[in-house]
Design an enzyme around this catalytic site. Structure first.
Site, PDB file in Angstrom:
ATOM      1  N   ASP A   1      60.886-130.942 -21.832  1.00  0.00           N
ATOM      2  CA  ASP A   1      60.942-132.381 -21.633  1.00  0.00           C
ATOM      3  C   ASP A   1      61.078-132.976 -23.036  1.00  0.00           C
ATOM      4  O   ASP A   1      60.842-132.302 -24.047  1.00  0.00           O
ATOM      5  CB  ASP A   1      59.711-132.914 -20.895  1.00  0.00           C
TER       6      ASP A   1
HETATM    7  C1  BGC Z   1      61.160-137.594 -18.871  1.00  0.00           C
HETATM    8  C2  BGC Z   1      62.223-136.677 -18.294  1.00  0.00           C
HETATM    9  C3  BGC Z   1      63.567-137.147 -18.737  1.00  0.00           C
HETATM   10  C4  BGC Z   1      63.603-137.178 -20.253  1.00  0.00           C
HETATM   11  C5  BGC Z   1      64.917-137.626 -20.828  1.00  0.00           C
HETATM   12  C6  BGC Z   1      61.303-137.774 -20.366  1.00  0.00           C
HETATM   13  O1  BGC Z   1      60.476-138.769 -20.829  1.00  0.00           O
HETATM   14  O2  BGC Z   1      59.890-137.098 -18.558  1.00  0.00           O
HETATM   15  O3  BGC Z   1      62.126-136.620 -16.916  1.00  0.00           O
HETATM   16  O4  BGC Z   1      64.558-136.333 -18.207  1.00  0.00           O
HETATM   17  O5  BGC Z   1      62.621-138.073 -20.719  1.00  0.00           O
HETATM   18  O6  BGC Z   1      65.114-138.967 -20.610  1.00  0.00           O
END
Ligand code: BGC
Length: 727
Positions: free
Chosen positions: A259
């Site tokens: 993530d």
């Molecule tokens: C989220 C993800 C997301 C990523 C990119 C993170 O803060 O938890 O689900 O894909 O950001 O935007």
């Protein structure tokens, strides 16, 4: 000097041409092996971490492309700046907004999940994305989780069945799905560090199955690690979860992506299974230091460790091998289709999913459907009647070509009626994670609403939550189970002047309903995307007969929910860790086993028709491990209109050496029936799926004895019970 560079250029050209020319008929594994041999250590490492917010490097001199990613999971997100979270300001990046995944799950229709994935994959492909960051299958553990709307409910079987076709649909386009967030990111509060402690049974029986199905049945090409820790180690580099379960036991051959900003340690990232590091908060992301991406955990720090011999280069090769494999499936697959965007077909898919996911919770005296030719005046009250919900919510935000609001949809379908509208209440905006009170005057909004409510034949109160901070939004959880912005109070005032009031609940979560007995109808609409208002009007008018079913239980009060009943250590934790004290009893497993009555049960949803189940039977009464139970029943539509019903089969182990839930969903099927029509419904359940996870033997165990099969149309509405015997 000039001559030398020409020679180098020619050698590079030849080797890069050879790379692709010679390899046409070779296996992908051979091709990958050859490429890896040509890469420098630095080039390899560059492929293992970000070069911008949403991309990672290729190898330009060899023609190996960059990898481009996008959120996910309800549409293709607007373009984001290279180094910051700001919108890039492109004008060609509006998309079709598909309904939120809770809505998809509520459709209980895997065929729609395939259509969803296919259409979304086409949009991602057209926008030149190689990985779409979704779907999410974290289990619904608490109604306060700000991100439940992005997931598929509280039941591991339902989530497993729905996630697989979505992945197939996306990946047919040569775009990788990225199933997230592996694993146990079941709350947003303290998500960056909270350490989850839970039993093996809860892990294997509740939280892992949908991820396992994504890997083994969906053959997903990438997975995203969660922010939180599990048993003391961060999820993106967790020896047990990633090396053992994901890569060894499940034989996942794809890429584990972090993530954004979820990597914490170079050595662990190298050794415990992380393949691609994204969003790490080095200086460059905030103050744009030159070469910031070189400071990522898997950039220079890892380079040094390999150079010093602390980490073997083969560890990096394995990551690159996975990344290249993903590339051969996506941006190095010369035969992948071109994709398409914003086609009428995509909007039709969005509308169909929205129609089938809407859940009719209450319908006193057949309040719904509302006859567009008879009704004279409708008062549509509530901020959510006009609020654009594809915006906000965090990373799943979308810039869509159009979003038909509930009010617009109602105005269009009920064009012969007088539609009055008042906002009734106002949410404040959220700015940089802070909620600001609305500047509008609450009393005058309320008075205006009451005035139009008194004049109308019927009132449709369109309220619920929204995508602001502390609502259905990434980054933190809801602060209260009740409806926000004074809606309960407003509703009670409206009910004083007009008893003909129904509630249209726009939310991705259960809410407290102190007015449940006073209102005539309740429609749970989730976040429906581009076609929101149209789909809502389809159902309100009866053009479409509702057939959605709740993918999670609605408790009467928060303390009735399993996670909350154990106090703070269970939710949200003590700031450092939390213990999943309810263990395997999540959702309806808790309500049923503990005999707590939910407000609305898992699997529940009304129709404008009635259905009758008869002739429930099984192919035999005794089974061995490895057998398949064939269950069948006859379903008849005894009502006046065509409709769809979901037959749900729950199982109970009558006598077990361990605690087992009173009911566990093991199969379901949605059938469409004309008025008066009957169909025989056949459902299969592999006997081995009746096993529990034995945390002593560390394996699944099927105990002999009696099992109860319960056939019904919700977890609470069981019409037939059959006992079988497992040897
Ligand atoms: C989220 C993800 C997301 C990523 C990119 C993170 O803060 O938890 O689900 O894909 O950001 O935007």
């Amino acid at each position: 000097m000039k001559k030398l560079s020409i020679v180098i250029f020619l050698i590079t050209l030849i080797s890069s041409n050879e790379l692709f020319a010679q390899t046409n008929n070779e296996s992908v594994d051979n091709k990958i092996e050859k490429i890896i041999k040509q890469l420098t250590l630095k080039e390899k490492l560059d492929m293992c971490h970000a070069q911008s917010k949403f991309s990672s490097k290729g190898v330009a001199r060899l023609g190996i492309p960059e990898l481009w990613m996008s959120d996910g999971p309800h549409g293709v997100r607007t373009e984001i700046d290279w180094d910051t979270w700001s919108h890039a300001g492109w004008t060609n990046d509006s998309c079709t907004a598909f309904p939120a995944l809770t809505c998809l799950a509520a459709s209980f229709n895997p065929d729609l999940s395939y259509k969803y994935g296919k259409a979304l994959g086409e949009e991602a492909r057209y926008r030149k994305k190689d990985i779409i960051l979704g779907p999410g299958v974290n289990i619904y553990r608490t109604p306060l989780n700000g991100r439940n709307f992005e997931y598929m409910g509280e039941d591991p079987y339902l989530a497993s069945k729905m996630v697989v076709p979505y992945i197939h649909g996306v990946q047919e386009n040569g775009v990788a799905a990225c199933v997230k967030h592996y694993v146990l990111n079941n709350q947003e509060h303290w998500r960056d560090h909270i350490n989850v402690e839970l039993s093996d049974r809860a892990l294997y029986e509740i939280y892992l199955p949908a991820f396992k199905a994504a890997v083994q049945e969906g053959h997903v090409w990438s997975l995203m690690g969660a922010y939180n820790q599990v048993r003391g180690q961060y999820c993106c580099h967790n020896e047990f979860l990633v090396n053992k379960i994901l890569k060894k036991d499940w034989e996942f051959d794809g890429v584990l992506v972090t993530d954004w900003g979820a990597t914490h340690d170079t050595k662990q990232a190298a050794l415990y299974g992380l393949d691609l590091e994204m969003g790490t908060g080095t200086d460059g992301l905030t103050s744009s230091l030159k070469n910031a991406y070189d400071n990522y955990f898997m950039a220079n720090p890892l380079l040094k460790m390999v150079e010093s011999g602390e980490i073997n280069e083969s560890v990096i090769d394995e990551k690159v091998e996975r990344i290249l494999r993903l590339m051969f499936r996506t941006n190095m697959n010369k035969t992948r289709p071109f994709g398409s965007m914003n086609s009428q077909q995509h909007f039709d898919v969005a509308r169909e999913i929205a129609q089938e996911g809407i859940v009719l919770l209450k319908n006193k005296n057949k309040f719904f459907p509302i006859d567009p030719e008879k009704v004279q005046t409708i008062a549509v009250i509530g901020e959510n009647a006009t609020k654009m919900m594809s915006l906000g919510g965090g990373s799943s935000e979308l810039k869509t070509i159009h979003e038909i609001s509930p009010l617009e949809g109602i105005q269009k379908r009920f064009k012969n009626a007088t539609i009055l509208h008042a906002m009734g209440y106002a949410s404040g905006p959220s700015v940089y994670g802070k909620v600001i009170d609305s500047k509008l005057n609450a009393d005058s909004l309320k008075n205006e609403a009451i005035k139009i409510a008194a004049k109308a034949d019927i009132v449709l109160f369109v309220g619920g939550l929204n995508k602001n901070h502390h609502q259905d939004c990434e980054g933190d959880d809801r602060k209260s189970f009740s409806l926000p912005f004074g809606q309960d109070d407003l509703l009670s005032e409206i009910l004083k002047v007009n008893k003909n009031t129904a509630v249209v609940l726009v939310s991705g979560n259960a809410v407290k309903m102190p007015w449940v007995n006073q209102v005539k109808g309740i429609v749970q609409t989730w976040y429906l995307g581009s076609e929101s208002g149209n789909a809502l009007a389809d159902v309100l008018s009866g053009d479409v007969n509702p057939s959605g079913k709740l993918p999670f239980s609605f408790p009467v009060k928060l303390e009735d929910n399993a996670a909350h009943s154990f106090g703070e250590i269970s939710y949200p934790g003590d700031g450092t860790k939390q213990e999943y004290k309810e263990d395997i009893l999540v959702g309806y497993r808790w309500f049923d086993t503990k005999k707590i009555k939910p407000l609305y049960a898992f699997g529940f949803g009304l129709s404008y028709s009635e259905f009758d189940m008869t002739k429930a039977s099984v192919n035999k009464k005794e089974y061995k491990s490895g057998d398949v139970i064939s269950v069948s029943c006859e379903m008849k539509n005894t009502g006046k209109v065509k409709g769809k019903e979901v037959i749900q089969v729950y199982v109970n182990d009558v006598k077990s050496s361990v605690l087992r839930p009173l009911k566990e969903l093991k199969a379901f099927k949605k059938v469409s029936l004309n008025s008066g029509e009957s169909k025989t419904v056949n459902i299969e359940i592999p006997v081995n799926k009746l096993a529990f996870y034995d945390d002593v033997k560390k394996d699944w165990k099927l105990e002999p004895g009696q099992f109860k099969l319960m056939l019904g149309t919700s977890s609470k509405n069981i019409s037939k019970t059959i006992i079988i015997e497992v040897e």
